[in-house]
Design a protein around this motif. Structure first.
Motif, PDB file in Angstrom:
ATOM      1  N   VAL A 152       0.591  -1.360  -0.069  1.00 38.55           N
ATOM      2  CA  VAL A 152      -0.077  -0.057   0.091  1.00 38.55           C
ATOM      3  C   VAL A 152       0.950   1.258   0.152  1.00 38.55           C
ATOM      4  O   VAL A 152       0.332   2.513  -0.487  1.00 38.55           O
ATOM      5  N   GLY A 153       1.958   1.146   0.642  1.00 42.13           N
ATOM      6  CA  GLY A 153       2.949   2.324   0.621  1.00 42.13           C
ATOM      7  C   GLY A 153       3.403   2.825  -0.749  1.00 42.13           C
ATOM      8  O   GLY A 153       3.052   4.031  -1.167  1.00 42.13           O
ATOM      9  N   TRP A 154       3.901   2.113  -1.507  1.00 42.15           N
ATOM     10  CA  TRP A 154       4.550   2.635  -2.974  1.00 42.15           C
ATOM     11  C   TRP A 154       3.208   2.814  -3.755  1.00 42.15           C
ATOM     12  O   TRP A 154       3.315   3.534  -4.741  1.00 42.15           O
ATOM     13  N   LEU A 155       2.536   1.792  -3.662  1.00 46.54           N
ATOM     14  CA  LEU A 155       1.071   2.121  -4.555  1.00 46.54           C
ATOM     15  C   LEU A 155       0.599   3.553  -4.249  1.00 46.54           C
ATOM     16  O   LEU A 155      -0.123   3.947  -5.542  1.00 46.54           O
ATOM     17  N   GLY A 156       0.562   3.888  -2.997  1.00 41.74           N
ATOM     18  CA  GLY A 156      -0.099   5.154  -2.712  1.00 41.74           C
ATOM     19  C   GLY A 156       0.822   6.313  -3.668  1.00 41.74           C
ATOM     20  O   GLY A 156       0.085   7.421  -3.752  1.00 41.74           O
TER      21      GLY A 156
END
Length: 694
Positions: free
Chosen positions: A318-322
């Motif tokens: 979820v970190g890099w996707l955001g």
């Protein structure tokens, strides 16, 4: 003069006014600190008037500082660029915070009214930074979601981030969204009435927004598919695509993203279909490279236009996707996020908020043929993902549309008008019978089986013991008198259901599992007969031991089968799907009802055997529609194996009576709505009522 080591006090307070302008950098540091204070408050749900005042003050000072830096001649270009970059970071905090609260969003508008408290706070902030104050408005500190844990950042994504020049987020849409300020309806609770408006539907009032004429750009699409793509091309950007299962929602989503230019595109999907999503992308948009996130993402292509990830690994990514810069997001089988307390739902909602905070007009699509499984509240998470509502109220265009009706929930005409307002935000629902008349009919046929032998006797004895236990509990609390106290019956059933996992005796869940085990043999025998006489068969079961038992029977009888389960790797699962679809010798697909009941295209079979019952009509429908979909040329029959004279038969009847929720709320049917979450409860109520009657 201070002695060595003695701390000097009051230096800033006594500094001459003509020196205060020398410390402009302190203003940016102060803005950053205050913005993070607001961010922290908003994350904990404390958006108080004081927080809004801070937010507005920061926004105004931010605007002033940006204008000053761009016009002043003093200082080097590199220093000015560094200061502007710091201001951009503060702006991002404000913007992402404001997305969550319509009142904060309104404060970002240059025309927002500046309160006296804001002017006073702004003045105090300038003085504390050593700057001569020039009174102006400043928005309250913006809330940004807490930085998600960046547990994994694939190497190719890191390379892409380093190689791609910095692009500032586009906040131009915020002013547009802030126009929907509640006026007449500000004091009304609206989410309950909005949901109720769908419960009150009926009399042919279907739930589908007005769509443009079909686009001719994609000749391979059916007319109903091309209509949705045309709507995206015309500028519509949020869709709850609730077409009945089997009408090609994946193709519509991919081509809608193409029409909207919504790349890079994020697709969040069930694990069982993520490989198929990549295949569909290659089929419909071959010029758009797609990548599938597996495990820690070691094989991710950081430069792909379409990123496909399954719900189960969102917590790692979820970190890099955001931060990836997606301009569109598709959530497949969106009913998976109906429980907003679940981790996967929270991650999906967080990603949607971050995309909205960085992109002016993102494409957001929720795909599900069964949006309503338990009750009308299943809409909440989907509407929130699409940005139509937050936890407490309608937002943006939906609120504006409700205001323009000139009605309140106290007016009789509010409910149909409110329902239309929600539908016009992007609900698209088409039925097979209306748009794909060439798909042959389907039917559900019940096959009662007698559970003979020790297993059957044991199950019937266990059911009698359960009924006796419920009767004993009832008699302890019942008042003397004639007739059955149906309210007490329901309370006893609820208590039994609540304690089912703790009970040392038989309960409804363990009984259904035992019944499934007992039915495995007859169900497998019947599926094998069908395969020999009518061709390929899909065999659905809920429990692994039922699937194991059926596969042992198929192996003994020399019937080749493929196994499609939730614990398989994507590669193994896809290989088994391909074997069933392409190999004429593979006669049966043994499928998990939960892992294979969504998203798969198994139209090579026209017979489906349901060895175990689902708890909901929606789950049962999803399973049947793996076969009953576009491209099917034969009538589809679902054979439900029912254990006669057991609770299994009662549950089959209850499932059939609960099928009206989506039909009434979305399709305009006049069927009575009964929440389908209560099947287990109603089964126990029926069991106890019958026992008391005897």
């Amino acid at each position: 003069m201070a002695r060595p080591g003695q701390r000097r006090t009051g230096a800033r307070r006594t500094a001459p006014r003509n020196q205060r302008g020398r410390h402009r950098g302190d203003v940016i540091a102060l803005l950053a600190g205050t913005a993070r204070e607001v961010e922290a408050a908003a994350q904990h749900g404390r958006v108080t008037p004081a927080v809004r005042t801070k937010f507005h003050a920061v926004a105004l000072l931010l605007r002033e500082e940006r204008a000053r830096l761009r016009t002043e001649a003093a200082g080097s270009e590199s220093h000015r660029a560094e200061q502007l970059k710091r201001l951009d970071g503060i702006a991002q905090i404000l913007a992402t915070t404001a997305v969550r609260d319509v009142e904060l969003m309104a404060l970002l508008d240059e025309d927002a009214v500046v309160a006296d408290a804001v002017r006073s706070l702004k003045r105090e902030m300038l003085i504390s930074a050593g700057v001569e104050p020039a009174p102006e408005e400043a928005p309250p500190p913006a809330e940004t979601p807490a930085a998600p844990e960046r547990r994994v950042v694939p190497q190719s994504v890191a390379t892409r981030q380093l190689a791609t020049p910095f692009l500032a987020p586009d906040y131009s849409a915020f002013a547009q969204r802030s126009t929907a300020r509640p006026r007449r309806l500000a004091s009304w609770e609206l989410l309950g009435p909005l949901l109720s408006s769908f419960e009150r539907a009926g009399s042919g009032d279907s739930a589908c927004m007005t769509l443009p004429a079909p686009s001719k750009r994609y000749p391979k699409l059916m007319a109903h598919q091309a209509q949705l793509v045309a709507a995206a091309a015309a500028g519509h950007r949020t869709f709850l695509l609730a077409d009945e299962p089997g009408l090609g929602k994946t193709a519509q989503a991919l081509l809608a993203a193409e029409a909207a230019g919504a790349y890079p595109l994020l697709a969040v999907v069930p694990n069982v279909v993520k490989t198929n999503w990549a295949r569909e992308a290659n089929l419909w948009t071959p010029h758009r490279p797609a990548t599938v996130v597996q495990g820690n993402g070691d094989t991710v292509d950081g430069y792909a236009d379409i990123v496909v990830v399954n719900y189960e690994v969102l917590d790692r990514h979820v970190g890099w996707l955001g931060d990836f810069g997606f301009r569109g997001m598709v959530v497949d089988e969106a009913h998976f996020i109906k429980n907003k307390t679940s981790q996967r739902s929270q991650h999906v909602l967080e990603l949607a908020e971050r995309i909205r905070s960085r992109t002016a007009e993102p494409l957001l699509m929720a795909l599900t043929g069964t949006p309503l499984i338990n009750d009308i509240d299943d809409f909440r998470a989907i509407w929130q993902f699409l940005g139509w509502i937050d936890e407490t109220k309608p937002l943006g265009e939906l609120m504006q549309a409700l205001e323009e009706t000139d009605l309140t929930p106290a007016d009789p005409g509010f409910y149909p008008a409110a329902r239309r307002c929600v539908i016009d935000r992007g609900i698209v629902r088409r039925r097979k019978v209306d748009v794909a008349a060439d798909i042959p009919d389907r039917r559900i046929a019940d096959l009662p089986v007698e559970l003979d032998g020790s297993a059957g006797r044991s199950i019937r004895a266990a059911e009698r013991n359960l009924a006796r236990r419920l009767v004993t509990q009832y008699k302890r609390s019942a008042s003397p008198g004639d007739g059955i106290d149906h309210e007490l019956v329901r309370r006893i059933a609820k208590a039994e259901l609540k304690d089912a996992t703790k009970s040392s005796g038989e309960n409804v869940f363990s009984m259904m599992r035992r019944i499934g085990q007992a039915k495995a043999g007859p169900a497998a025998d019947y599926a094998a007969q069908l395969a020999r006489s009518a061709g390929k068969v899909i065999f659905f079961a809920k429990h692994v031991d039922v699937m194991d038992g059926a596969e042992e029977i198929f192996a003994k009888q020399g019937v080749r089968f493929s196994s499609i389960r939730g614990d398989q790797t994507p590669k193994v699962r896809q290989r088994n799907i391909d074997a069933f679809v392409n190999d004429p010798e593979v006669a049966i697909a043994v499928c998990s009802l939960t892992a294979a009941g969504v998203g798969l295209n198994l139209q090579v079979a026209s017979n489906v055997v349901l060895a175990e019952l689902s708890w909901t009509d929606a789950e049962q429908t999803q399973a049947i529609d793996r076969s009953h979909r576009i491209g099917q040329t034969e009538p589809v029959t679902a054979w439900r194996i029912i254990a006669a004279q057991t609770i299994d038969a009662r549950i089959a009847e209850l499932i059939d009576t609960k099928a009206g929720l989506a039909a009434r709320a979305l399709d305009g049917s006049d069927e009575q709505i009964v929440p389908s979450a209560d099947v287990q409860l109603e089964a126990l109520v029926a069991l106890l009522t019958e026992a008391l009657g005897q």
